[in-house]
Design an enzyme around this catalytic site. Sequence first.
Site, PDB file in Angstrom:
ATOM      1  N   GLN A  39       0.843  -1.195   0.000  1.00  0.00           N
ATOM      2  CA  GLN A  39       0.000   0.000   0.000  1.00  0.00           C
ATOM      3  C   GLN A  39       0.878   1.244   0.000  1.00  0.00           C
ATOM      4  OE1 GLN A  39      -1.425   1.063   3.861  1.00  0.00           O
ATOM      5  NE2 GLN A  39      -3.449   1.579   3.137  1.00  0.00           N
ATOM      6  N   GLY A  40       0.897   1.957  -1.087  1.00  0.00           N
ATOM      7  CA  GLY A  40       1.744   3.148  -1.183  1.00  0.00           C
ATOM      8  C   GLY A  40       0.938   4.419  -0.972  1.00  0.00           C
ATOM      9  N   TYR A  41       0.727   4.740   0.272  1.00  0.00           N
ATOM     10  CA  TYR A  41      -0.003   5.976   0.600  1.00  0.00           C
ATOM     11  C   TYR A  41       0.944   7.020   1.191  1.00  0.00           C
ATOM     12  CZ  TYR A  41      -4.569   3.523   0.345  1.00  0.00           C
ATOM     13  OH  TYR A  41      -5.660   2.831  -0.049  1.00  0.00           O
ATOM     14  N   SER A  42       1.522   6.638   2.357  1.00  0.00           N
ATOM     15  CA  SER A  42       2.260   7.631   3.147  1.00  0.00           C
ATOM     16  C   SER A  42       3.515   8.114   2.431  1.00  0.00           C
ATOM     17  CB  SER A  42       2.660   7.031   4.486  1.00  0.00           C
ATOM     18  OG  SER A  42       1.535   6.512   5.139  1.00  0.00           O
TER      19      SER A  42
ATOM     20  N   SER B 225       4.653  -1.133   4.106  1.00  0.00           N
ATOM     21  CA  SER B 225       4.794  -2.505   4.610  1.00  0.00           C
ATOM     22  C   SER B 225       4.925  -3.475   3.446  1.00  0.00           C
ATOM     23  CB  SER B 225       3.568  -2.890   5.438  1.00  0.00           C
ATOM     24  OG  SER B 225       3.393  -1.991   6.495  1.00  0.00           O
TER      25      SER B 225
ATOM     26  N   GLU C 273      -9.210  -1.157   6.331  1.00  0.00           N
ATOM     27  CA  GLU C 273      -8.004  -1.312   7.138  1.00  0.00           C
ATOM     28  C   GLU C 273      -8.344  -1.190   8.617  1.00  0.00           C
ATOM     29  OE1 GLU C 273      -4.808   1.413   6.246  1.00  0.00           O
ATOM     30  OE2 GLU C 273      -3.403   0.233   7.433  1.00  0.00           O
TER      31      GLU C 273
END
Lengths: 361, 390
Positions: free
Chosen positions: B119-122, B154, B237
């Site tokens: 998951q590439g959010y932050s 992660s 989530e």
Amino acid sequence: MEFGLTPDQKMMQESIGRTLERVCPLERVRKTTDGTARDVLTAIAELGVTGMLIPEEFGGLGLQLLDAALAAEMLGRHVAPVPFVASSVMAPLALLGAGSEAQKRAYLPKLASGEATAGVAISEHASGARDKAGISARAGKLSGKSLFVLDFAGAEFFIVADNFGALHIVDADAKGLERTAFTTIDVTRAIGELSFDTVDAEPLSSGNPQATLERLIDAGRIMLAADTLGAGGRMIEKAVDYAKQRKQFGRVIGSFQAVKHMCAEMVAELEPCRALIWYAAYAFDAFPDQARRMAVHAKAHTAEVGTFVARTATEVHGGMGFTDLLGLHYWFKRIGFDRQALGGPEKVRHDAAVAQGWIGN
Amino acid sequence: MDLSYSPEYEAFRDEVRAFTREFGDRAPPAGDMREWQNLLIARGYAARTIPKEYGGFGAAPDVLKSRIVAEEFIAAGLPMGMSGQGISMLVPTLLEVGSEEQKRKYIAPTLRGEIVWCQGYSEPGAGSDLAALTTRATEEGDDFIINGQKIWTSTAAQADMMFCLVRTEPDKPKHEGISYILFSMKTPGIEVRPLVTMTGRAEFNEVFFTDVRVPKSGVVAGRGQGWMVANATLKHERGMLGDPNQAGTRLKAIVDLMREETVDGVRLMDNPVLRDRLLKLQARAHAMEFHGLRLLTSRLKGEDPGVAGLIVKLMGCELNHQLAAFAIDALGELGVLYGGSQHSRNNGNWQWNYMFDLGLIIGGGTAQIQKNIIAERGLGMPREPKPAKA
Ligand SMILES: Cc1cc2nc3c(=O)[nH]c(=O)nc-3n(C[C@H](O)[C@H](O)[C@H](O)COP(=O)(O)OP(=O)(O)OC[C@H]3O[C@@H](n4cnc5c(N)ncnc54)[C@H](O)[C@@H]3O)c2cc1C
């Protein structure tokens, strides 16, 4: 599988709430000094609250402990100055568990109708004996003393546990019985001391009195937890409402994150108590082998959360919260009473360890 | 209140129990995780309600059956099958807002464990304030060219694909110019650098993008819709974090520990101070367990649980962390031993949990952000005033 209230239960709880809203506003609470508002009692008796656990044949509604817990929540919400925990829950359970047919017929109908109330003197068994309290029974007569007798004021009779956990009925006017009311922080509830000098008593000796005593204590503890749930819930509502209208630094204080977080923490802590209490009350009837463990956890945990909510909600109100003007302290003190009555958190948790066989008695 | 199960559900429970007895030995660690996962999907114990055409079992949604499956697997000590961000977050998101082509292409292999996602959010400058992200995607024909950086990602080192938030319209207000895009981690120009955490392992990573060319067809729900899609994912989530089953399992382990472990010949359970702390946590664990049942019933009836639903991530993650913290206190000096050290108990897992759980309190929206949500959405309190434009 359904973990929730039935439509009937929701309706009943709402109707008790509406009635208390009407007959028991804060102005009415303020006028009571001894924990007994006759008019409020009459109003809830009409809804059947006084006879919830009493079978229909004795004039009650024949409901279960969960229903009584829902009523207790409403009474706590409105800080209602009426006998309930002892008179409408513990005393009926004592009579139903260990009373003869004749005793049930003699006492249950008047408790159900609210015509009479009963006090319960069992504190020595729930939280231990203080100041040399204790009651000996000899040849049908009681001697000694019992402290922290619940629903003390105005009781027509008392359910009394002797040192061996056997149960007795004692008339409030019996010869040799001395009654002394206690001054407490919470004027909405009455407790006191009974002192016995060879007082005539009727034994409650059908069934298993000692086991009945344990059931009374479980039920009483669940009711106190439910009362705190109601009182705490109302305090949160009051805090949130206040935070939405009180202005400082040119904005409502509810827009300050420090205040928002206090409110969020209160609700996050209190909401799971609701499920714990529902489960404990349900288990009391449905899963007797879990009843003690769940009752003690409901009592102790709600007491801890209640204390946190009581102080935090007061702080959200600032100086106003500390005054008598607002009357918020009635809820604060009610939660304080519920915490200690029938055993403070540490004592009650000790009982939980025993109930699970983690330690010996 | 009726905590009994109807005959239909009791029969279902028997069926699950028979399965766990017959096939339990095929579960990891003995068996292979992917084989186990495929067996569970075939039987409807994983991907239960996901439509058949996307590789699921295709059962009608029934939260009670899902709960029974969970209960029986926990009782048998068996793993539930694969989890992870792809299965628990991306799949529900695609089902909700993905295109038919995306659903067909990605859901089935994700469920089978053939595609691992991250998951590439932050980003370094966009954590709690996720919408402040600056990773750019500029249009070039049928592709986007991505430049920028993600952090705390992660499993990025093991992942085959990323679901990623990028800024496609830099001129739009910050919540509007974001797109949600799926692409392969093998694409040239992506560099993954492991970030070692306080546990001593590299649970997450930094990810750098230099002129990374990915097809536009990976955009979910249309360009500029990324914020809406991200919120759909976050909901899943937070539903996953703070699971009450975990608290129950941990509590049981601590009770066993305290009954067995001794100091100066005295059982930890006979130490009244420790016992009291344990009992406090037991009450909390029960409260969260029954709270979970209450929410389950609301969901069954299609009722909105309101504020009761918003507190789970905050309270559940906190409880798990407190349980681990308590176990370490109960262990005393043994509580500082880590991993397979001499004298260590439970392989140092309490220490690992204690540290990793702090990460879970921070990840997926910090405790403070959860409190903002509870206060604003749950209690209707005013939002923070908007900062003055710099
Ligand atoms: C174990 C772990 C795994 C993660 N996995 C992923 C992943 O796979 N993919 C991914 O994209 N991200 C992941 N993250 C990142 C995670 O989502 C962010 O760390 C998190 O949202 C917090 O952002 P931040 O670290 O920038 O902290 P900041 O936002 O800088 O917060 C620092 C402190 O300020 C407080 N704060 C910030 N804003 C406010 C506010 N408005 N009000 C009150 N307090 C505030 C925070 O609560 C915190 O205490 C992971 C994080 C962890 C710890």
